[in-house]
Write a protein that holds these residues in place. Structure first.
Motif, short mmCIF file in Angstrom:
data_model
loop_
_atom_site.label_atom_id
_atom_site.label_comp_id
_atom_site.label_asym_id
_atom_site.label_seq_id
_atom_site.Cartn_x
_atom_site.Cartn_y
_atom_site.Cartn_z
N GLN A 184 -14.66 -12.08 7.46
CA GLN A 184 -13.36 -12.26 6.64
C GLN A 184 -12.03 -11.67 7.11
OE1 GLN A 184 -15.11 -9.72 3.15
NE2 GLN A 184 -14.10 -10.32 1.62
N SER A 185 -11.46 -12.80 6.54
CA SER A 185 -9.96 -11.54 6.71
C SER A 185 -9.54 -10.99 5.49
CB SER A 185 -8.64 -13.65 6.86
OG SER A 185 -7.69 -12.87 6.83
N VAL A 186 -8.86 -9.48 5.37
CA VAL A 186 -8.15 -9.09 4.63
C VAL A 186 -7.06 -8.05 5.70
CG1 VAL A 186 -11.53 -7.97 4.27
CG2 VAL A 186 -9.65 -7.76 5.48
N SER A 187 -6.18 -7.50 4.73
CA SER A 187 -5.18 -6.70 4.72
C SER A 187 -5.68 -5.64 4.17
CB SER A 187 -4.06 -7.28 4.37
OG SER A 187 -3.99 -7.80 2.93
N LEU A 188 -4.65 -3.81 4.53
CA LEU A 188 -4.78 -3.11 3.95
C LEU A 188 -3.84 -3.08 3.70
CD1 LEU A 188 -6.48 -0.38 4.66
CD2 LEU A 188 -4.69 0.32 5.68
N ARG A 189 -3.66 -2.41 2.02
CA ARG A 189 -2.44 -2.13 1.00
C ARG A 189 -2.82 -0.88 0.31
NH1 ARG A 189 -2.82 -5.70 -4.31
NH2 ARG A 189 -3.90 -3.82 -4.67
N LEU A 190 -1.31 -0.39 0.50
CA LEU A 190 -1.47 1.08 0.31
C LEU A 190 -0.09 1.10 -1.20
CD1 LEU A 190 -1.33 4.50 0.28
CD2 LEU A 190 0.68 4.88 1.34
N SER A 191 -0.75 2.27 -2.47
CA SER A 191 -0.09 1.48 -3.61
C SER A 191 -0.38 3.14 -4.61
CB SER A 191 -0.72 0.40 -4.01
OG SER A 191 -1.96 1.20 -5.02
N ARG A 192 0.96 3.14 -5.34
CA ARG A 192 0.72 4.68 -5.95
C ARG A 192 1.08 4.47 -7.39
NH1 ARG A 192 1.49 9.38 -7.70
NH2 ARG A 192 3.08 10.42 -8.38
N LYS A 193 -0.16 4.45 -8.50
CA LYS A 193 0.55 4.11 -9.96
C LYS A 193 0.57 2.86 -9.70
CE LYS A 193 1.49 8.53 -10.98
NZ LYS A 193 2.09 10.03 -11.50
N GLY A 194 0.07 2.38 -9.27
CA GLY A 194 -0.06 0.59 -9.50
C GLY A 194 1.36 0.28 -9.01
N VAL A 195 2.10 0.85 -7.87
CA VAL A 195 3.21 0.48 -7.03
C VAL A 195 2.89 -0.17 -6.06
CG1 VAL A 195 5.35 0.95 -6.43
CG2 VAL A 195 4.99 1.94 -9.50
N ASN B 229 -17.21 -5.32 10.40
CA ASN B 229 -16.70 -4.31 10.64
C ASN B 229 -14.87 -4.50 10.95
OD1 ASN B 229 -18.83 -2.73 10.11
ND2 ASN B 229 -19.53 -2.93 12.17
N LEU B 230 -13.79 -3.53 11.01
CA LEU B 230 -12.58 -3.88 11.28
C LEU B 230 -11.89 -3.23 11.10
CD1 LEU B 230 -10.68 -5.97 11.34
CD2 LEU B 230 -10.16 -6.28 9.26
N SER B 231 -10.87 -1.97 12.40
CA SER B 231 -10.21 -1.42 11.85
C SER B 231 -8.00 -1.97 11.22
CB SER B 231 -9.49 -0.84 13.29
OG SER B 231 -10.78 0.05 14.13
N LEU B 232 -7.36 -1.42 11.44
CA LEU B 232 -6.98 -1.79 10.37
C LEU B 232 -5.32 -0.84 10.20
CD1 LEU B 232 -8.25 -2.85 7.21
CD2 LEU B 232 -7.60 -4.68 8.31
N SER B 233 -4.61 -0.91 10.19
CA SER B 233 -3.68 -0.15 10.28
C SER B 233 -2.72 -0.88 9.63
CB SER B 233 -2.96 0.25 12.15
OG SER B 233 -2.11 1.32 11.93
N LEU B 234 -1.90 0.08 8.85
CA LEU B 234 -0.60 -0.08 8.29
C LEU B 234 0.68 0.79 8.81
CD1 LEU B 234 1.06 -1.38 5.18
CD2 LEU B 234 0.40 0.99 4.63
N THR B 235 1.08 0.64 9.19
CA THR B 235 2.82 0.90 9.96
C THR B 235 4.15 0.99 9.37
OG1 THR B 235 3.22 -1.12 11.13
CG2 THR B 235 1.57 0.24 12.49
N ALA B 236 4.65 -0.05 7.87
CA ALA B 236 4.98 -0.09 7.19
C ALA B 236 5.01 -0.53 5.93
CB ALA B 236 5.71 -1.65 8.12
N TRP B 237 5.68 0.91 5.30
CA TRP B 237 5.71 1.63 3.85
C TRP B 237 6.12 2.79 3.59
CZ3 TRP B 237 4.05 6.49 2.67
CH2 TRP B 237 3.70 7.01 3.97
N SER B 238 6.49 2.39 2.04
CA SER B 238 7.51 3.50 1.63
C SER B 238 7.73 4.15 -0.26
CB SER B 238 9.05 2.58 1.73
OG SER B 238 9.68 3.41 1.49
N LEU B 239 7.96 4.65 -0.75
CA LEU B 239 7.04 5.53 -1.06
C LEU B 239 8.73 6.23 -1.93
CD1 LEU B 239 3.55 6.59 -2.07
CD2 LEU B 239 4.44 3.82 -3.21
#
Length: 227
Positions: free
Chosen positions: A58-69, A84-94
């Motif tokens: 299954q192809s998936v990604s990891l997403r970070l959000s805050r209050k729907g943003v 099983n899968l190890s995921l890494s989110l290296t570019a994010w900004s709040l």
């Protein structure tokens, strides 16, 4: 033609057995409870997590959000044969401002690449905070605010270490931070001593100064007026 009840039951059982087996319940396990942003340079701490219970391949990604943003989404990756899968989110900004402040809640989710939907069960709450400090006030006790060092060192008790002309002069115990990111807001003296001079200061989550540990660097000038 209406089949006898026994025949219908047999056909239904056969149909259920013919259905493809599904993966176990999906889950997401972040590697930590707190993730930091460095406000002056806009740097973000990588978010690593392990997903399980996915379908094989299954192809998936990891997403970070805050209050729907949405704050960031990792590149897509495929689960192994065991789901099983190890995921890494290296570019994010709040947008958290620049001052040290209490942590906020963020949501990590595993997103199915094909449908764009959240994989049921594969989500987790994490804490997000700015990595920063401030010392304010003009005389007497000062207001110390510190955030984030606990997430980098595993210790939430903070100390200020003082140097004069490169020589270690002493330390001040500032206090113990709270929450997953170790936020501290307290009143303490500017220095543990009153000798006039300029001091370089390093704030660390360590009672003993260690140049290899993360910390905040600053300076303070002690004058007669300070007394």
């Amino acid at each position: 033609m209406l089949l006898p009840r026994s025949a219908r039951t047999t056909l239904l059982a056969g149909a259920l057995l013919a259905l493809p087996s599904t993966a176990g319940a999906a889950a997401l396990a972040p590697s930590g409870a707190c993730y930091l942003m460095e406000p002056t340079q806009g740097l973000a701490m990588p978010i690593n997590a392990t997903a399980s219970g996915l379908a094989a391949g299954q192809s998936v990604s990891l997403r970070l959000s805050r209050k729907g943003v949405v704050a960031g989404t990792s590149p897509a990756a495929a689960a192994d044969a065991a789901g099983n899968l190890s995921l890494s989110l290296t570019a994010w900004s709040l947008s958290l401002g620049s001052a040290p402040s209490k942590e906020v809640a963020g949501t990590l989710e595993v997103i199915d690449t094909a449908s764009g939907a959240v994989v049921p069960g594969a989500s987790a709450e994490v804490s997000i905070a700015n990595l920063n400090y401030s010392v304010s006030g003009s005389r007497g006790l000062r207001t110390w605010k510190i955030q984030g060092l606990a997430a980098l060192s595993g210790n939430a008790t903070y100390y200020a270490h003082y140097f004069n002309n490169g020589k270690y002069k002493g330390r001040l115990k500032i206090g113990t931070g709270k929450g997953a990111c170790g936020y501290l807001n307290t009143k303490r003296p500017l220095t543990p001593f009153s000798k006039i001079g300029r001091y370089d200061v390093v704030i660390q989550a360590s009672k003993t100064y260690n140049a290899d540990l993360p910390g905040f660097k600053g300076s303070v000038k002690v004058t007669k007026r300070y007394r």
